[in-house]
Design a protein around this motif. Sequence first.
Motif, PDB file in Angstrom:
ATOM      1  N   ARG A   1      40.773 -21.183  12.835  1.00  0.00           N
ATOM      2  CA  ARG A   1      40.004 -19.971  12.538  1.00  0.00           C
ATOM      3  C   ARG A   1      40.818 -19.146  11.557  1.00  0.00           C
ATOM      4  NH1 ARG A   1      35.732 -18.983  15.709  1.00  0.00           N
ATOM      5  NH2 ARG A   1      35.799 -16.740  15.290  1.00  0.00           N
ATOM      6  N   LEU A   2      40.197 -18.789  10.440  1.00  0.00           N
ATOM      7  CA  LEU A   2      40.891 -18.057   9.384  1.00  0.00           C
ATOM      8  C   LEU A   2      40.040 -16.883   8.905  1.00  0.00           C
ATOM      9  CD1 LEU A   2      42.268 -20.997   7.211  1.00  0.00           C
ATOM     10  CD2 LEU A   2      43.601 -19.482   8.673  1.00  0.00           C
ATOM     11  N   PRO A   3      40.679 -15.861   8.345  1.00  0.00           N
ATOM     12  CA  PRO A   3      39.909 -14.759   7.758  1.00  0.00           C
ATOM     13  C   PRO A   3      39.049 -15.251   6.601  1.00  0.00           C
ATOM     14  CG  PRO A   3      42.237 -14.195   7.979  1.00  0.00           C
ATOM     15  CD  PRO A   3      42.123 -15.664   8.235  1.00  0.00           C
ATOM     16  N   ARG A   4      38.101 -14.441   6.231  1.00  0.00           N
ATOM     17  CA  ARG A   4      37.237 -14.783   5.096  1.00  0.00           C
ATOM     18  C   ARG A   4      38.048 -14.690   3.806  1.00  0.00           C
ATOM     19  NH1 ARG A   4      31.563 -14.295   4.221  1.00  0.00           N
ATOM     20  NH2 ARG A   4      31.306 -13.076   6.131  1.00  0.00           N
ATOM     21  N   LEU A   5      38.337 -15.856   3.231  1.00  0.00           N
ATOM     22  CA  LEU A   5      39.093 -15.949   1.987  1.00  0.00           C
ATOM     23  C   LEU A   5      38.337 -16.881   1.051  1.00  0.00           C
ATOM     24  CD1 LEU A   5      42.631 -16.466   3.575  1.00  0.00           C
ATOM     25  CD2 LEU A   5      41.757 -14.341   2.581  1.00  0.00           C
ATOM     26  N   ALA A   6      38.831 -17.067  -0.143  1.00  0.00           N
ATOM     27  CA  ALA A   6      38.146 -17.942  -1.100  1.00  0.00           C
ATOM     28  C   ALA A   6      39.157 -18.646  -1.985  1.00  0.00           C
ATOM     29  CB  ALA A   6      37.171 -17.133  -1.955  1.00  0.00           C
ATOM     30  N   GLY A   7      38.717 -19.798  -2.532  1.00  0.00           N
ATOM     31  CA  GLY A   7      39.492 -20.510  -3.529  1.00  0.00           C
ATOM     32  C   GLY A   7      40.881 -20.902  -3.066  1.00  0.00           C
TER      33      GLY A   7
ATOM     34  N   ARG B   1      36.955 -13.817  11.879  1.00  0.00           N
ATOM     35  CA  ARG B   1      37.441 -15.079  11.328  1.00  0.00           C
ATOM     36  C   ARG B   1      36.333 -16.128  11.272  1.00  0.00           C
ATOM     37  NH1 ARG B   1      43.268 -16.118  11.697  1.00  0.00           N
ATOM     38  NH2 ARG B   1      44.283 -14.085  11.863  1.00  0.00           N
ATOM     39  N   LEU B   2      36.517 -17.078  10.357  1.00  0.00           N
ATOM     40  CA  LEU B   2      35.562 -18.166  10.188  1.00  0.00           C
ATOM     41  C   LEU B   2      36.074 -19.427  10.864  1.00  0.00           C
ATOM     42  CD1 LEU B   2      34.841 -17.758   6.365  1.00  0.00           C
ATOM     43  CD2 LEU B   2      33.330 -17.068   8.232  1.00  0.00           C
ATOM     44  N   GLU B   3      35.140 -20.222  11.377  1.00  0.00           N
ATOM     45  CA  GLU B   3      35.505 -21.545  11.883  1.00  0.00           C
ATOM     46  C   GLU B   3      35.646 -22.488  10.695  1.00  0.00           C
ATOM     47  OE1 GLU B   3      33.170 -23.214  15.002  1.00  0.00           O
ATOM     48  OE2 GLU B   3      32.752 -21.261  15.881  1.00  0.00           O
ATOM     49  N   ILE B   4      36.776 -23.184  10.648  1.00  0.00           N
ATOM     50  CA  ILE B   4      37.081 -24.032   9.498  1.00  0.00           C
ATOM     51  C   ILE B   4      37.664 -25.355   9.965  1.00  0.00           C
ATOM     52  CG2 ILE B   4      38.625 -24.262   7.494  1.00  0.00           C
ATOM     53  CD1 ILE B   4      38.360 -21.259   7.081  1.00  0.00           C
ATOM     54  N   LEU B   5      37.211 -26.435   9.350  1.00  0.00           N
ATOM     55  CA  LEU B   5      37.851 -27.732   9.524  1.00  0.00           C
ATOM     56  C   LEU B   5      38.812 -27.928   8.353  1.00  0.00           C
ATOM     57  CD1 LEU B   5      35.028 -30.250  10.540  1.00  0.00           C
ATOM     58  CD2 LEU B   5      36.995 -29.600  11.912  1.00  0.00           C
TER      59      LEU B   5
END
Length: 351
Positions: free
Chosen positions: A82-88, A126-130
Motif C-alpha cells: 500500500r503506497l500513497p498516491r504517486l505517479a511516474g 493509500r492505494l493497493e498496488i502489486l
Amino acid sequence: MSRTTRRTERGSSLIGIEIGTDEVRLVQPKRAGADEIRRAASMPTDDGVVDPSRLKSLARGFAGRDAVVSPPPGELELRPVRLPRLAGEELREAARWEVAPLLDVDGSDLVAEPIVISPQPGEDGRLEILVVAARVSRMTMLLEPVLEAGFRPVAVEPGFLATGRVFSRRSRRDAERDEVRLVVEVGDSISWLVVMRGDAVVFAKSVAIGGADFDREIARDLGITEDEARSTRLDAARGGLDDLVIEALKESVRRAARPMIDEAAMAIRYATVSARLGRSRAVHVTGPAGSTPGVAEAIDAAVPGVPLEVDHLLDARLRAHPGIAEHGGAGTWVRAFGLAIRPPVAREEAA
C-alpha cells in the motif's frame, strides 16, 4: 521493469520473446495488435540460459528487432503493498524501496514496476498496488544474449501480464472497460490466476500446481511412469485416447488440480465481493497444460454463474501457424503472443 527509452520501429510489429526454463519462443503479429501471426519460432534453452548465436539464427525472418521480453519463471517477484498516491518515477522509486526489505534485497540492485490495483485510495489515503520486482544484475545477465542476438528490448514484463492481456485485448472499447475476467494460465509447474478489469490487472496470484503434478497423480493411479503419464495426458488433450481412459485421467487431474481450482473460486469471490467489481464476465483457461482434460470443466464447476469462454478466433489464428501447431499448440504460445501485442508506450525511463 516494463520500461523503455524508444518507440517501436515504424511499420514493424513487436516481437514477443518468452524465455522459459526449457524453451524460448518468439512470436510476431503481421501488424501491431493483430491476431494474425507473421512468424513464430522456438529453440531449447539450458535451464533458461539462451545461446545468443542460436537466437541470432532464429531471428532471421522477423521484421524489425524491437521486442518485449518475459524472463524465466522465478526471476520476478510479486508483492502486494500500500503506497500513497504517486505517479511516474516517483511511484516506481517508492515501490522499489518498499518491497526491498520484503524480499531481503538491497534496494540499489532492485528494479520494480508498480501495478495500481485500486483506482481510489483507502481510508489511510493509500492505494493497493502489486509490485513486480527483479534484481537489476539478473535482468542484465538475462538480456545480454537477447541484445547480442540483435534484438532491442523495449520492455521486460512478467508472463502473467502478457497472458491476461491476450484475453482482454478487445476491452479497450468504452463499453467493455469495466468487464471483469479471470484468466487461469496452467503451466508445467506453476499456474497463474489473473483477474482483469478491462485491460487492467486487479489481482494476480501464482499457485504451485501444474502439468507435472497432473502427471504424478496419473502415474500413481494408472501404475505407469511419469513420462508415460505425460505422454498419456498430451494424447488425451489431442483427443487421441479411448473415452474410458480419458475419464480415468480426468479424475486424477481434478484431484491434483484441487488447490488451483479452490484458488480460482476465491479469485472470483475477491473480484465480486472484496473489490466490488461486479459480476465476472468470463473465465478463460489457457497455458501449456490448460487443455488437459478435466481442468477447464473443474474450474467451470467451481465458479457457477460465470461462463467458461473460449476465444475460438485466437485459437484458430495461432493453430494456423505451423511453428505453433507443431510445438505445443495455442495455449503454450499465449504468453509470447501477449508480449507481442503489448500497447506502445510513449516514453519511459530505462530499466
